[in-house]
Design a protein around this motif. Structure first.
Motif, PDB file in Angstrom:
ATOM      1  N   VAL A  22       0.856  -1.184   0.000  1.00  0.00           N
ATOM      2  CA  VAL A  22       0.000   0.000   0.000  1.00  0.00           C
ATOM      3  C   VAL A  22       0.892   1.234   0.000  1.00  0.00           C
ATOM      4  O   VAL A  22       2.049   1.167   0.451  1.00  0.00           O
ATOM      5  N   PRO A  23       0.419   2.365  -0.501  1.00  0.00           N
ATOM      6  CA  PRO A  23       1.226   3.590  -0.471  1.00  0.00           C
ATOM      7  C   PRO A  23       1.573   3.976   0.963  1.00  0.00           C
ATOM      8  O   PRO A  23       0.877   3.619   1.916  1.00  0.00           O
ATOM      9  N   GLU A  24       2.651   4.711   1.100  1.00  0.00           N
ATOM     10  CA  GLU A  24       3.129   5.108   2.422  1.00  0.00           C
ATOM     11  C   GLU A  24       2.075   5.867   3.214  1.00  0.00           C
ATOM     12  O   GLU A  24       2.003   5.778   4.441  1.00  0.00           O
ATOM     13  N   GLU A  25       1.216   6.626   2.505  1.00  0.00           N
ATOM     14  CA  GLU A  25       0.189   7.417   3.188  1.00  0.00           C
ATOM     15  C   GLU A  25      -0.845   6.554   3.916  1.00  0.00           C
ATOM     16  O   GLU A  25      -1.564   7.049   4.795  1.00  0.00           O
ATOM     17  N   LEU A  26      -0.937   5.270   3.560  1.00  0.00           N
ATOM     18  CA  LEU A  26      -1.929   4.391   4.181  1.00  0.00           C
ATOM     19  C   LEU A  26      -1.357   3.560   5.328  1.00  0.00           C
ATOM     20  O   LEU A  26      -2.109   2.859   6.008  1.00  0.00           O
ATOM     21  N   ARG A  27      -0.068   3.627   5.543  1.00  0.00           N
ATOM     22  CA  ARG A  27       0.550   2.750   6.538  1.00  0.00           C
ATOM     23  C   ARG A  27       0.070   3.049   7.954  1.00  0.00           C
ATOM     24  O   ARG A  27      -0.135   2.125   8.753  1.00  0.00           O
ATOM     25  N   SER A  28      -0.084   4.315   8.298  1.00  0.00           N
ATOM     26  CA  SER A  28      -0.550   4.644   9.648  1.00  0.00           C
ATOM     27  C   SER A  28      -1.968   4.141   9.877  1.00  0.00           C
ATOM     28  O   SER A  28      -2.315   3.707  10.980  1.00  0.00           O
ATOM     29  N   LEU A  29      -2.799   4.151   8.823  1.00  0.00           N
ATOM     30  CA  LEU A  29      -4.157   3.634   8.938  1.00  0.00           C
ATOM     31  C   LEU A  29      -4.133   2.135   9.205  1.00  0.00           C
ATOM     32  O   LEU A  29      -4.859   1.623  10.061  1.00  0.00           O
ATOM     33  N   LEU A  30      -3.275   1.416   8.484  1.00  0.00           N
ATOM     34  CA  LEU A  30      -3.183  -0.030   8.687  1.00  0.00           C
ATOM     35  C   LEU A  30      -2.576  -0.354  10.051  1.00  0.00           C
ATOM     36  O   LEU A  30      -2.955  -1.354  10.667  1.00  0.00           O
ATOM     37  N   ARG A  31      -1.671   0.478  10.535  1.00  0.00           N
ATOM     38  CA  ARG A  31      -1.091   0.228  11.852  1.00  0.00           C
ATOM     39  C   ARG A  31      -2.165   0.303  12.937  1.00  0.00           C
ATOM     40  O   ARG A  31      -2.113  -0.424  13.927  1.00  0.00           O
ATOM     41  N   GLY A  32      -3.144   1.172  12.735  1.00  0.00           N
ATOM     42  CA  GLY A  32      -4.229   1.301  13.708  1.00  0.00           C
ATOM     43  C   GLY A  32      -5.342   0.294  13.516  1.00  0.00           C
ATOM     44  O   GLY A  32      -6.179   0.125  14.408  1.00  0.00           O
ATOM     45  N   HIS A  33      -5.397  -0.368  12.349  1.00  0.00           N
ATOM     46  CA  HIS A  33      -6.437  -1.366  12.062  1.00  0.00           C
ATOM     47  C   HIS A  33      -5.754  -2.566  11.407  1.00  0.00           C
ATOM     48  O   HIS A  33      -5.983  -2.879  10.241  1.00  0.00           O
ATOM     49  N   ARG A  34      -4.911  -3.240  12.162  1.00  0.00           N
ATOM     50  CA  ARG A  34      -4.035  -4.267  11.594  1.00  0.00           C
ATOM     51  C   ARG A  34      -4.801  -5.455  11.028  1.00  0.00           C
ATOM     52  O   ARG A  34      -4.542  -5.891   9.906  1.00  0.00           O
ATOM     53  N   ARG A  35      -5.704  -6.005  11.790  1.00  0.00           N
ATOM     54  CA  ARG A  35      -6.421  -7.188  11.317  1.00  0.00           C
ATOM     55  C   ARG A  35      -7.181  -6.884  10.036  1.00  0.00           C
ATOM     56  O   ARG A  35      -7.108  -7.625   9.050  1.00  0.00           O
ATOM     57  N   GLU A  36      -7.914  -5.777  10.027  1.00  0.00           N
ATOM     58  CA  GLU A  36      -8.684  -5.412   8.839  1.00  0.00           C
ATOM     59  C   GLU A  36      -7.778  -5.055   7.670  1.00  0.00           C
ATOM     60  O   GLU A  36      -8.036  -5.426   6.516  1.00  0.00           O
ATOM     61  N   GLY A  37      -6.679  -4.316   7.960  1.00  0.00           N
ATOM     62  CA  GLY A  37      -5.781  -3.887   6.895  1.00  0.00           C
ATOM     63  C   GLY A  37      -5.025  -5.032   6.265  1.00  0.00           C
ATOM     64  O   GLY A  37      -4.924  -5.123   5.034  1.00  0.00           O
ATOM     65  N   TYR A  38      -4.474  -5.934   7.088  1.00  0.00           N
ATOM     66  CA  TYR A  38      -3.728  -7.067   6.546  1.00  0.00           C
ATOM     67  C   TYR A  38      -4.650  -7.994   5.752  1.00  0.00           C
ATOM     68  O   TYR A  38      -4.270  -8.507   4.691  1.00  0.00           O
ATOM     69  N   THR A  39      -5.862  -8.198   6.284  1.00  0.00           N
ATOM     70  CA  THR A  39      -6.824  -9.034   5.559  1.00  0.00           C
ATOM     71  C   THR A  39      -7.178  -8.403   4.214  1.00  0.00           C
ATOM     72  O   THR A  39      -7.354  -9.109   3.212  1.00  0.00           O
TER      73      THR A  39
END
Length: 375
Positions: A98-115
């Motif tokens: 994912v673009p760097e701008e989305l990494r903080s979002l995935l860090r806060g929603h890991r299960r949903e983001g990784y899935t």
């Protein structure tokens, strides 16, 4: 020599001093396990050499999947199993990030983001590759492995590597249908489809309003590489399946205030050193802790154990496609990836467990005396 565990033992208190109860429970469990691993705090194991009868007392391993010390045997077993499952065809490594701008979002929603990376990436492979003329009407089979770091373990970089055989099962003809060795699917199409699928997923998760709209106007990247027979890729992925971010041999020094480690920047072969504060090292390590029960390796299509087409059937189709001469060669192949057994450090003889105690010194396993031979 300093280890990851010794660095965490020294600097984890600073984390709790800074964040207190805000440290998530799964991360506290990981810290507790790794810092106690093989110290005797989790119990001890008494083993004996069957050759020289020397006894060895060692601390019990924590068994945590994030521990750098506990997963070596599992890594070797996984590599052996996957090597045996590899088909004798060319493979591709398809990487979704994912673009760097989305990494903080995935860090806060890991299960949903990784899935989301897993699901959107696998769907992109099926949709885009399945629409290619070379794979029209074919069932694909592949697997994906999640990584959350790159060359520098302090950098959060979630992505999924998919290992895809170069071909599929034509169910109509009941045969293997191969792709070209250097081309799997259109790169530009895969990038666009993956971006749209990810955007739709975030909308379904009600997270789209937390994303800068500029992200959807920039070009996303999907990396597609031919990787030959796939063996080299397996050896690359195996160490990351059962451990996190950094291993003991990369730790250079650990002081009261800082940790220095080695890393090799992407695109170079020159090893560099980086020094970070003890708190930053602990936080950087914990950012790679996975949600509890999260599947880091996932299988799709006929590589899934529940698919109607078994991988043994696919292998038979490939052998027919390649010819009987190759079949005979494959049948004669030796298994050379069996994991090594533990050996005595004194004489090299095999070891056997005599007794195991828990953290409260209670005996949870004890080998009975050997049976006497009947006269």
């Amino acid at each position: 020599m300093p280890t990851v565990a010794s660095c965490l033992r020294q600097h984890a208190p600073a984390l709790f001093q800074a964040f207190g109860n805000r440290v998530p429970l799964p991360m506290r469990i990981v810290l507790d396990a790794i810092t106690r691993c093989r110290t005797g705090a989790l119990g001890r194991v008494l083993i004996e050499c069957e050759k020289c009868q020397a006894k060895h007392l060692i601390g019990r391993s924590c068994g945590n999947r994030h521990c750098p010390n506990c997963q070596k045997h599992k890594t070797q077993s996984w590599l052996a199993k996957q090597s045996e499952r590899l088909l004798p065809v060319h493979h591709f490594l398809v990487t979704f990030t994912v673009p760097e701008e989305l990494r903080s979002l995935l860090r806060g929603h890991r299960r949903e983001g990784y899935t989301a990376i897993f699901d959107c990436g696998s769907d992109t492979i099926r949709d885009v590759a399945g629409a290619m003329r070379s794979l029209a009407g074919c069932q694909l089979g592949f697997f994906g492995v999640l990584h959350t770091w790159g060359r520098d373990p302090m950098v959060y970089h979630p992505h999924v590597h998919f290992v895809v055989p170069g071909g599929g099962v034509n169910e109509t003809e009941g045969c293997w249908q191969a792709t070209a060795e250097n081309f799997f699917m259109h790169h530009g199409t895969a990038c666009r489809v993956y971006k749209e699928k990810f955007k739709t997923r975030l909308e379904e998760l009600e997270l789209l309003d937390q994303v800068d709209p500029k992200v959807w106007r920039k070009k996303w990247n999907v990396d597609i590489k031919p990787v030959g027979n796939g063996q080299a890729v397996l050896k690359y992925l195996a160490p990351y399946v059962y451990r996190v971010a950094i291993s003991d041999n990369r730790i250079v020094s650990c002081t009261e205030d800082s940790v220095t480690y080695r890393y090799t920047p992407s695109g170079t072969k020159q090893c560099k050193r980086r020094t970070v504060s003890g708190l930053d090292f602990t936080v950087g390590f914990l950012q790679h802790v996975l949600p509890r029960g999260f599947q880091k390796v996932r299988y799709y299509g006929w590589m899934s154990p529940n698919h109607r087409i078994r991988i043994e059937e696919v292998r038979w189709m490939v052998w027919l496609f390649l010819g009987w001469t190759f079949t005979l060669a494959m049948l004669a192949r030796k298994k050379s990836h069996s994991p090594p057994t533990s050996r005595c450090t004194d004489c090299g003889g095999p070891l056997s467990v005599i007794k195991i105690t828990d953290r409260n010194h209670r005996v949870i396993y004890s080998r009975g005396p050997p049976l006497e031979k009947a006269s």
